[in-house]
Design a protein around this motif. Sequence first.
Motif, PDB file in Angstrom:
ATOM      1  N   TYR A 143      72.426 -42.333  71.628  1.00 27.43           N
ATOM      2  CA  TYR A 143      72.398 -42.621  70.199  1.00 27.43           C
ATOM      3  C   TYR A 143      71.234 -41.826  69.614  1.00 27.43           C
ATOM      4  O   TYR A 143      70.144 -41.806  70.186  1.00 27.43           O
ATOM      5  CB  TYR A 143      72.173 -44.121  70.005  1.00 27.43           C
ATOM      6  N   ILE A 144      71.470 -41.149  68.514  1.00 24.47           N
ATOM      7  CA  ILE A 144      70.404 -40.321  67.935  1.00 24.47           C
ATOM      8  C   ILE A 144      70.149 -40.706  66.471  1.00 24.47           C
ATOM      9  O   ILE A 144      71.100 -40.961  65.717  1.00 24.47           O
ATOM     10  CB  ILE A 144      70.752 -38.808  68.096  1.00 24.47           C
ATOM     11  N   LEU A 145      68.877 -40.802  66.125  1.00 21.58           N
ATOM     12  CA  LEU A 145      68.468 -41.080  64.739  1.00 21.58           C
ATOM     13  C   LEU A 145      67.530 -39.958  64.314  1.00 21.58           C
ATOM     14  O   LEU A 145      66.696 -39.517  65.122  1.00 21.58           O
ATOM     15  CB  LEU A 145      67.668 -42.368  64.637  1.00 21.58           C
ATOM     16  N   LEU A 146      67.635 -39.533  63.083  1.00 19.49           N
ATOM     17  CA  LEU A 146      66.714 -38.494  62.614  1.00 19.49           C
ATOM     18  C   LEU A 146      66.578 -38.562  61.094  1.00 19.49           C
ATOM     19  O   LEU A 146      67.403 -39.180  60.418  1.00 19.49           O
ATOM     20  CB  LEU A 146      67.225 -37.110  63.043  1.00 19.49           C
ATOM     21  N   ASN A 147      65.542 -37.938  60.606  1.00 14.74           N
ATOM     22  CA  ASN A 147      65.365 -37.805  59.162  1.00 14.74           C
ATOM     23  C   ASN A 147      65.708 -36.377  58.770  1.00 14.74           C
ATOM     24  O   ASN A 147      65.385 -35.432  59.507  1.00 14.74           O
ATOM     25  CB  ASN A 147      63.916 -38.105  58.777  1.00 14.74           C
ATOM     26  N   ALA A 148      66.383 -36.236  57.619  1.00 11.42           N
ATOM     27  CA  ALA A 148      66.773 -34.894  57.186  1.00 11.42           C
ATOM     28  C   ALA A 148      66.593 -34.760  55.677  1.00 11.42           C
ATOM     29  O   ALA A 148      66.868 -35.711  54.928  1.00 11.42           O
ATOM     30  CB  ALA A 148      68.236 -34.654  57.545  1.00 11.42           C
ATOM     31  N   PRO A 149      66.159 -33.569  55.228  1.00 10.48           N
ATOM     32  CA  PRO A 149      66.132 -33.355  53.777  1.00 10.48           C
ATOM     33  C   PRO A 149      67.582 -33.346  53.263  1.00 10.48           C
ATOM     34  O   PRO A 149      68.467 -32.849  53.951  1.00 10.48           O
ATOM     35  CB  PRO A 149      65.500 -31.966  53.628  1.00 10.48           C
ATOM     36  N   LYS A 150      67.822 -33.936  52.090  1.00  8.42           N
ATOM     37  CA  LYS A 150      69.200 -34.038  51.578  1.00  8.42           C
ATOM     38  C   LYS A 150      69.893 -32.675  51.541  1.00  8.42           C
ATOM     39  O   LYS A 150      71.085 -32.565  51.808  1.00  8.42           O
ATOM     40  CB  LYS A 150      69.189 -34.652  50.175  1.00  8.42           C
ATOM     41  N   SER A 151      69.128 -31.635  51.273  1.00  4.61           N
ATOM     42  CA  SER A 151      69.734 -30.301  51.153  1.00  4.61           C
ATOM     43  C   SER A 151      70.306 -29.808  52.484  1.00  4.61           C
ATOM     44  O   SER A 151      71.115 -28.883  52.513  1.00  4.61           O
ATOM     45  CB  SER A 151      68.669 -29.317  50.667  1.00  4.61           C
ATOM     46  N   LYS A 152      69.890 -30.424  53.606  1.00  9.69           N
ATOM     47  CA  LYS A 152      70.340 -29.945  54.933  1.00  9.69           C
ATOM     48  C   LYS A 152      71.415 -30.837  55.559  1.00  9.69           C
ATOM     49  O   LYS A 152      71.853 -30.586  56.677  1.00  9.69           O
ATOM     50  CB  LYS A 152      69.142 -29.895  55.902  1.00  9.69           C
ATOM     51  N   VAL A 153      71.817 -31.881  54.833  1.00  7.93           N
ATOM     52  CA  VAL A 153      72.729 -32.871  55.435  1.00  7.93           C
ATOM     53  C   VAL A 153      74.023 -32.228  55.948  1.00  7.93           C
ATOM     54  O   VAL A 153      74.468 -32.518  57.054  1.00  7.93           O
ATOM     55  CB  VAL A 153      73.032 -34.010  54.430  1.00  7.93           C
ATOM     56  N   GLU A 154      74.609 -31.320  55.165  1.00  7.03           N
ATOM     57  CA  GLU A 154      75.895 -30.735  55.583  1.00  7.03           C
ATOM     58  C   GLU A 154      75.735 -29.941  56.882  1.00  7.03           C
ATOM     59  O   GLU A 154      76.563 -30.039  57.776  1.00  7.03           O
ATOM     60  CB  GLU A 154      76.500 -29.857  54.472  1.00  7.03           C
ATOM     61  N   GLU A 186      69.932 -43.827  52.812  1.00  7.44           N
ATOM     62  CA  GLU A 186      68.875 -43.365  51.904  1.00  7.44           C
ATOM     63  C   GLU A 186      67.504 -43.755  52.454  1.00  7.44           C
ATOM     64  O   GLU A 186      67.371 -44.808  53.084  1.00  7.44           O
ATOM     65  CB  GLU A 186      69.045 -44.067  50.543  1.00  7.44           C
ATOM     66  N   LEU A 187      66.511 -42.933  52.214  1.00  8.04           N
ATOM     67  CA  LEU A 187      65.129 -43.323  52.521  1.00  8.04           C
ATOM     68  C   LEU A 187      64.422 -43.613  51.196  1.00  8.04           C
ATOM     69  O   LEU A 187      64.938 -43.281  50.117  1.00  8.04           O
ATOM     70  CB  LEU A 187      64.416 -42.189  53.257  1.00  8.04           C
ATOM     71  N   ALA A 188      63.222 -44.209  51.283  1.00  7.86           N
ATOM     72  CA  ALA A 188      62.463 -44.501  50.053  1.00  7.86           C
ATOM     73  C   ALA A 188      62.177 -43.198  49.316  1.00  7.86           C
ATOM     74  O   ALA A 188      62.223 -43.136  48.083  1.00  7.86           O
ATOM     75  CB  ALA A 188      61.169 -45.226  50.419  1.00  7.86           C
ATOM     76  N   ASP A 189      61.912 -42.127  50.078  1.00 10.27           N
ATOM     77  CA  ASP A 189      61.734 -40.794  49.485  1.00 10.27           C
ATOM     78  C   ASP A 189      63.136 -40.250  49.164  1.00 10.27           C
ATOM     79  O   ASP A 189      63.918 -39.976  50.075  1.00 10.27           O
ATOM     80  CB  ASP A 189      61.004 -39.896  50.497  1.00 10.27           C
ATOM     81  N   LYS A 190      63.483 -40.119  47.894  1.00  8.75           N
ATOM     82  CA  LYS A 190      64.865 -39.811  47.484  1.00  8.75           C
ATOM     83  C   LYS A 190      65.350 -38.430  47.921  1.00  8.75           C
ATOM     84  O   LYS A 190      66.545 -38.135  47.881  1.00  8.75           O
ATOM     85  CB  LYS A 190      65.003 -39.948  45.953  1.00  8.75           C
ATOM     86  N   ASP A 191      64.441 -37.561  48.348  1.00  6.75           N
ATOM     87  CA  ASP A 191      64.872 -36.235  48.805  1.00  6.75           C
ATOM     88  C   ASP A 191      65.304 -36.237  50.270  1.00  6.75           C
ATOM     89  O   ASP A 191      65.770 -35.221  50.777  1.00  6.75           O
ATOM     90  CB  ASP A 191      63.721 -35.228  48.649  1.00  6.75           C
ATOM     91  N   TRP A 192      65.095 -37.377  50.963  1.00  9.67           N
ATOM     92  CA  TRP A 192      65.374 -37.431  52.402  1.00  9.67           C
ATOM     93  C   TRP A 192      66.370 -38.543  52.725  1.00  9.67           C
ATOM     94  O   TRP A 192      66.461 -39.521  52.003  1.00  9.67           O
ATOM     95  CB  TRP A 192      64.075 -37.692  53.188  1.00  9.67           C
ATOM     96  N   VAL A 193      67.102 -38.354  53.847  1.00  6.30           N
ATOM     97  CA  VAL A 193      67.981 -39.423  54.345  1.00  6.30           C
ATOM     98  C   VAL A 193      67.718 -39.621  55.833  1.00  6.30           C
ATOM     99  O   VAL A 193      67.135 -38.751  56.494  1.00  6.30           O
ATOM    100  CB  VAL A 193      69.493 -39.081  54.164  1.00  6.30           C
TER     101      VAL A 193
END
Length: 286
Positions: free
Chosen positions: A216-227, A243-250
């Motif tokens: 199982y993998i978890l990571l943080n990513a900038p929204k612009s890189k999600v695709e 969503e993360l508290a920082d709206k530019d990241w998920v």
Amino acid sequence: MNDILRIAVQKSGRLSEDSFALIKECGIDFQNGIGQLKAQATNFPAEFLLLRDDDIPGYVADGVADIGIVGENVMAEKDKNVIIAHRLGFSKCRLSIAIPKNEEYRGAGGLEGKNIATSYPKILQKFLHEQGVSANIHEISGSVEIAPSIGLAEAICDLVSSGSTLFTNGLKEVETIFRSEAVLISQISLSEGKANLLNKLLFRIKSVQNARKNKYILLNAPKSKVEDIKRLIPGMRSPSIMELADKDWVSMHSVINENDFWNVIEALRGAGAEGILVIPIEKMIL
Ligand code: PRT
Ligand code: ZN
């Protein structure tokens, strides 16, 4: 009638630990008293017969046990009326021909007329027959690797895993004739009730095996890189995205295969992923 699945397992030996671990991971508990030959499962309609591995194919073929866990090498050598219900992936080894390390190997033809010591006469005979070679097979039950040094044979045919036994006995592996792993064998025709129990067991075994193969993998990513990242970790259906508290990241969650684990991690970092966590999975139901 309440069916009970009788499962033959090696009592003590190289297959035992992994066999018992698999049974436990399938959620089946049983009390294994010292010296016992039988053990009743406490939470699954099964009974375990604890045997020498050599006896398992015969017991399954004769219907004393319904299924059993044994090395494919033993199954092939005993040549009984049983089928492979599932490959279990542990106790991997190979059956190989070895000769003294200073001797030159001239292919299978060079074994013509030679004495070969083995505990696997049937598998060896089949190989020699396919090669059109006739040799003298000396069946011995143990310590096969010392046969050349005591003058009993010019070659041996024995199981190899790391190769260190051959090496310490001055031998070299020249031909692999059979590859083996532990297999779940079954009688050819089980009653409907027992077949249902076997299917239940197989479902659990596959869930355990899938879980072992995946993380199982978890990571943080900038929204612009999600695709980009979605393409790297497609997961069982698609990754979860939160969503993360920082709206530019998920935060993205998914499942990755053990085999290409490091390649995927490197690609994820290259694509901009951060804070990557990898967690073992206990069961995976597909
Ligand atoms: O008492 P019982 O009859 O039940 O057991 P056993 O002594 O006949 O069998 P056991 O427990 O030794 O092996 C059970 C099964 O484990 C085999 O039938 C194979 O399917 C599997 N297995 C996997 C191996 C090995 N690896 C293995 N390396 N069985 C035996 N070996 C021996 C081999 O015979 C040789 O002596 O290990 C030595 C070589 O190992 P390396 O690592 O030095 O190459
Ligand atoms: Zn044995």
